[in-house]
Structure formats: structure tokens, C-alpha cells
Motif scaffolding. Structure first.
Motif, PDB file in Angstrom:
ATOM      1  N   HIS A 207       8.746 -24.839  42.425  1.00 33.84           N
ATOM      2  CA  HIS A 207       9.589 -23.499  42.028  1.00 33.84           C
ATOM      3  C   HIS A 207       9.015 -22.518  41.526  1.00 33.84           C
ATOM      4  N   PRO A 208       9.229 -21.234  41.887  1.00 31.97           N
ATOM      5  CA  PRO A 208       8.452 -20.121  41.255  1.00 31.97           C
ATOM      6  C   PRO A 208       8.608 -20.063  39.749  1.00 31.97           C
ATOM      7  N   TYR A 209       9.855 -20.132  39.247  1.00 29.15           N
ATOM      8  CA  TYR A 209      10.349 -20.196  38.007  1.00 29.15           C
ATOM      9  C   TYR A 209       9.320 -21.299  37.095  1.00 29.15           C
ATOM     10  N   ILE A 210       9.039 -22.450  37.809  1.00 30.56           N
ATOM     11  CA  ILE A 210       8.328 -23.511  37.130  1.00 30.56           C
ATOM     12  C   ILE A 210       7.072 -23.086  37.028  1.00 30.56           C
ATOM     13  N   VAL A 211       6.524 -22.846  38.226  1.00 31.01           N
ATOM     14  CA  VAL A 211       4.894 -22.478  38.540  1.00 31.01           C
ATOM     15  C   VAL A 211       4.613 -21.185  37.290  1.00 31.01           C
ATOM     16  N   LYS A 212       5.536 -20.228  37.160  1.00 29.61           N
ATOM     17  CA  LYS A 212       5.263 -19.248  36.516  1.00 29.61           C
ATOM     18  C   LYS A 212       5.144 -19.735  34.810  1.00 29.61           C
ATOM     19  N   ALA A 213       6.185 -20.645  34.501  1.00 32.90           N
ATOM     20  CA  ALA A 213       6.185 -21.107  33.089  1.00 32.90           C
ATOM     21  C   ALA A 213       5.063 -21.966  32.926  1.00 32.90           C
ATOM     22  N   GLU A 214       4.764 -22.856  33.798  1.00 27.17           N
ATOM     23  CA  GLU A 214       3.653 -23.703  33.736  1.00 27.17           C
ATOM     24  C   GLU A 214       2.377 -22.992  33.530  1.00 27.17           C
ATOM     25  N   ARG A 215       1.962 -21.848  34.285  1.00 29.32           N
ATOM     26  CA  ARG A 215       0.756 -21.101  34.170  1.00 29.32           C
ATOM     27  C   ARG A 215       0.796 -20.140  32.903  1.00 29.32           C
ATOM     28  N   GLY A 216       1.889 -19.859  32.402  1.00 30.56           N
ATOM     29  CA  GLY A 216       2.066 -19.126  31.076  1.00 30.56           C
ATOM     30  C   GLY A 216       1.642 -20.081  29.932  1.00 30.56           C
ATOM     31  N   LEU A 217       2.366 -21.161  30.090  1.00 31.61           N
ATOM     32  CA  LEU A 217       2.280 -22.173  29.047  1.00 31.61           C
ATOM     33  C   LEU A 217       0.665 -22.423  28.998  1.00 31.61           C
ATOM     34  N   ASP A 218      -0.025 -22.899  29.962  1.00 34.90           N
ATOM     35  CA  ASP A 218      -1.237 -23.287  30.189  1.00 34.90           C
ATOM     36  C   ASP A 218      -2.360 -22.168  29.526  1.00 34.90           C
ATOM     37  N   GLY A 219      -2.022 -21.059  29.871  1.00 35.89           N
ATOM     38  CA  GLY A 219      -2.722 -19.939  29.500  1.00 35.89           C
ATOM     39  C   GLY A 219      -2.563 -19.476  27.799  1.00 35.89           C
ATOM     40  N   THR A 220      -1.460 -19.759  27.520  1.00 35.47           N
ATOM     41  CA  THR A 220      -1.211 -19.722  26.066  1.00 35.47           C
ATOM     42  C   THR A 220      -1.834 -20.658  25.183  1.00 35.47           C
ATOM     43  N   MET A 221      -1.888 -21.953  25.570  1.00 30.19           N
ATOM     44  CA  MET A 221      -2.420 -22.808  24.882  1.00 30.19           C
ATOM     45  C   MET A 221      -3.966 -22.826  24.771  1.00 30.19           C
ATOM     46  N   ALA A 222      -4.507 -22.249  25.878  1.00 30.27           N
ATOM     47  CA  ALA A 222      -5.965 -22.006  25.982  1.00 30.27           C
ATOM     48  C   ALA A 222      -6.349 -20.822  25.201  1.00 30.27           C
ATOM     49  N   TRP A 223      -5.599 -19.758  25.176  1.00 28.97           N
ATOM     50  CA  TRP A 223      -5.694 -18.671  24.089  1.00 28.97           C
ATOM     51  C   TRP A 223      -5.506 -19.175  22.547  1.00 28.97           C
ATOM     52  N   LEU A 224      -4.672 -19.864  22.322  1.00 21.36           N
ATOM     53  CA  LEU A 224      -4.567 -20.366  20.936  1.00 21.36           C
ATOM     54  C   LEU A 224      -5.857 -21.239  20.624  1.00 21.36           C
ATOM     55  N   ASN A 225      -6.308 -21.994  21.343  1.00 24.10           N
ATOM     56  CA  ASN A 225      -7.299 -23.189  21.280  1.00 24.10           C
ATOM     57  C   ASN A 225      -8.515 -22.287  20.956  1.00 24.10           C
ATOM     58  N   ALA A 226      -8.789 -21.359  21.689  1.00 22.69           N
ATOM     59  CA  ALA A 226     -10.072 -20.653  21.552  1.00 22.69           C
ATOM     60  C   ALA A 226     -10.154 -19.740  20.360  1.00 22.69           C
ATOM     61  N   ARG A 227      -9.100 -19.180  19.827  1.00 24.32           N
ATOM     62  CA  ARG A 227      -9.044 -18.527  18.703  1.00 24.32           C
ATOM     63  C   ARG A 227      -8.845 -19.141  17.318  1.00 24.32           C
ATOM     64  N   LEU A 228      -8.135 -20.650  17.424  1.00 18.62           N
ATOM     65  CA  LEU A 228      -7.699 -21.284  16.352  1.00 18.62           C
ATOM     66  C   LEU A 228      -8.663 -21.212  15.431  1.00 18.62           C
ATOM     67  N   PRO A 229      -9.952 -21.253  15.261  1.00 18.50           N
ATOM     68  CA  PRO A 229     -10.847 -21.428  14.235  1.00 18.50           C
ATOM     69  C   PRO A 229     -10.755 -20.135  13.266  1.00 18.50           C
ATOM     70  N   ALA A 230     -10.951 -19.091  14.132  1.00 14.55           N
ATOM     71  CA  ALA A 230     -11.040 -17.727  13.411  1.00 14.55           C
ATOM     72  C   ALA A 230      -9.416 -17.580  12.792  1.00 14.55           C
ATOM     73  N   LEU A 231      -8.352 -18.027  13.316  1.00 10.52           N
ATOM     74  CA  LEU A 231      -6.986 -17.856  13.031  1.00 10.52           C
ATOM     75  C   LEU A 231      -6.936 -18.393  11.498  1.00 10.52           C
ATOM     76  N   LEU A 232      -7.448 -19.739  11.451  1.00 11.29           N
ATOM     77  CA  LEU A 232      -7.328 -20.560  10.337  1.00 11.29           C
ATOM     78  C   LEU A 232      -8.498 -20.688   9.324  1.00 11.29           C
ATOM     79  N   ALA A 233      -9.387 -19.798   9.527  1.00 11.16           N
ATOM     80  CA  ALA A 233     -10.634 -19.483   8.723  1.00 11.16           C
ATOM     81  C   ALA A 233     -10.536 -19.141   7.437  1.00 11.16           C
ATOM     82  N   ASP A 234     -10.655 -19.790   6.252  1.00 12.88           N
ATOM     83  CA  ASP A 234     -10.536 -19.630   4.831  1.00 12.88           C
ATOM     84  C   ASP A 234      -9.060 -19.474   4.716  1.00 12.88           C
ATOM     85  N   ARG A 235      -8.194 -20.236   5.366  1.00  9.78           N
ATOM     86  CA  ARG A 235      -6.737 -20.126   4.892  1.00  9.78           C
ATOM     87  C   ARG A 235      -6.431 -21.039   3.798  1.00  9.78           C
TER      88      ARG A 235
END
Length: 208
Positions: A123-151
């Protein structure tokens, strides 16, 4: 004095966020498990008019939403509790918090939509939610070291607690692939050693 009641689910990442903050703050809650999340009676959700959870009940007072509940819990803590709230985060972490909030909501959409109500996975609603979640988690994973550096360890950021709850929920209720998210996996493994994490494992609640 009667303890505050928390209406939620053992399998909910939003509920776990609240329970972990309560543990960190030393605040005891009377946990009320919502048995049927397809129910239509607000009373079953602690009086939430939108049929959502978690809900904190203190006497006649109702507090809705995980973030606001966390604030009320820390205010009621017996001692000083230092939490880095979203508005006090630096701009980069605020940006990450916004995306994490989106990811947590998308996870609810996918779990409820597919596993509980049976919406077709294509269903388009599910496909978009899945794609958005996948992209968001990839974004967070890539930037996590910088985000938490020296925290610093103190104050503990709400972002870190919520990120742990989200990642572990993705493992508990798989919706998108987790392969390759090494930064998120390593963070979660380390954060999972906290007593508040060990005390609040995800569980499948039986339907009451």
C-alpha cells in the motif's frame, strides 16, 4: 500517597522511553498495561481522547505524550535529575531529534498498519512510511559519531534514551533492514547496560 499511573504497553518504544526516564529519576509508577490497542474506549487508555498512549494519570490530572510525561516525571523526582531536553540541545542534535521523532512515529505506523490491522505491505501509505523510516535510520547511523562526540555523561540526553528505545524496538518488531547500521548497533549495545534499560525489556502483552 497513591503512585502515578502510567498507561502504556510493554512493547511500545514510547512507553519504554517514559519508563526509562522514571527509572533514571527514581520515580515509581503504577504501570497499567493497555490490553487491546484496537479498543475505542478512552477509559482503556487512561482517558486519552485520541485513543493514544502513553498517558500519565495523577489523581484527576492526565498528561499525554511521552515527552511531556517525561518532563512531569523529572519535575516530581525526589532528587535532582539532569536531563538534556530537546530545546537545550545544540542545533545538530535538535535536527537529529526531529528525525528520530519521525522514525519513532513511522515505526508505529508500520507495526500497527501491517502486523495489527493487516494493511497490505505494498500500500502506498506503508511503502512511503517504510522508505522514510529506512532513510531516517541510515541518516542517524551515518551522523551518530559526530552527534555524540565529546558528549558528557551528565546530563543524560533524552535523544540518547529515545534512540536506544527506537533501535531496540526495530530489533523487537522488525520493519526495515538493520544491516550496516554499525554505529547504531554499537551505541545500543553500550547504552543497553544501563540499569534503566535492563529493567524495561520489550515484551509482548497479551490481549486482556
Amino acid at each position: 500517597m497513591t503512585r502515578p499511573q502510567l498507561f502504556g504497553r510493554n512493547g511500545s518504544h514510547f512507553t519504554r522511553l517514559v519508563r526509562m526516564v522514571a527509572f533514571e529519576a527514581g520515580v515509581d509508577l503504577d504501570f497499567q498495561v493497555i490490553g487491546d490497542i484496537q479498543g475505542l474506549d478512552p477509559a482503556d487508555y487512561g482517558g486519552h481522547p485520541g485513543l493514544k498512549f502513553p498517558v500519565l494519570v495523577r489523581g484527576e490530572e492526565r498528561t499525554f505524550g511521552a515527552l511531556t510525561i517525561c518532563r512531569r516525571i523529572v519535575e516530581a523526582a525526589p532528587g535532582e535529575v539532569r536531563i538534556l531536553w530537546p530545546e537545550a540541545m545544540d542545533p545538530a542534535l535538535q535536527n537529529a531529534w526531529e528525525l528520530l521523532s519521525h522514525a519513532m512515529l513511522a515505526q508505529v505506523q508500520l507495526v500497527f498498519g501491517i502486523a495489527i490491522t493487516g494493511v497490505p505491505a505494498d500500500h502506498p501509505y506503508i511503502v512511503k512510511a517504510e522508505r522514510g523510516l529506512d532513510g531516517t535510520m541510515a541518516w542517524l547511523n551515518a551522523r551518530l559519531p559526530a552527534l555524540l562526540a565529546d558528549r558528557p555523561a551528565d546530563p543524560l540526553s533524552l535523544f540518547e534514551i529515545a534512540l536506544y528505545c527506537q533501535w531496540e524496538h526495530l530489533r523487537f518488531r522488525p520493519t526495515v533492514p538493520l544491516d550496516g547500521h554499525d554505529n547504531l548497533a554499537a551505541f545500543s549495545e553500550a547504552f543497553g547496560a544501563r540499569p534503566s534499560a535492563l529493567a524495561t525489556p520489550y515484551l509482548i502483552d497479551r490481549r486482556l
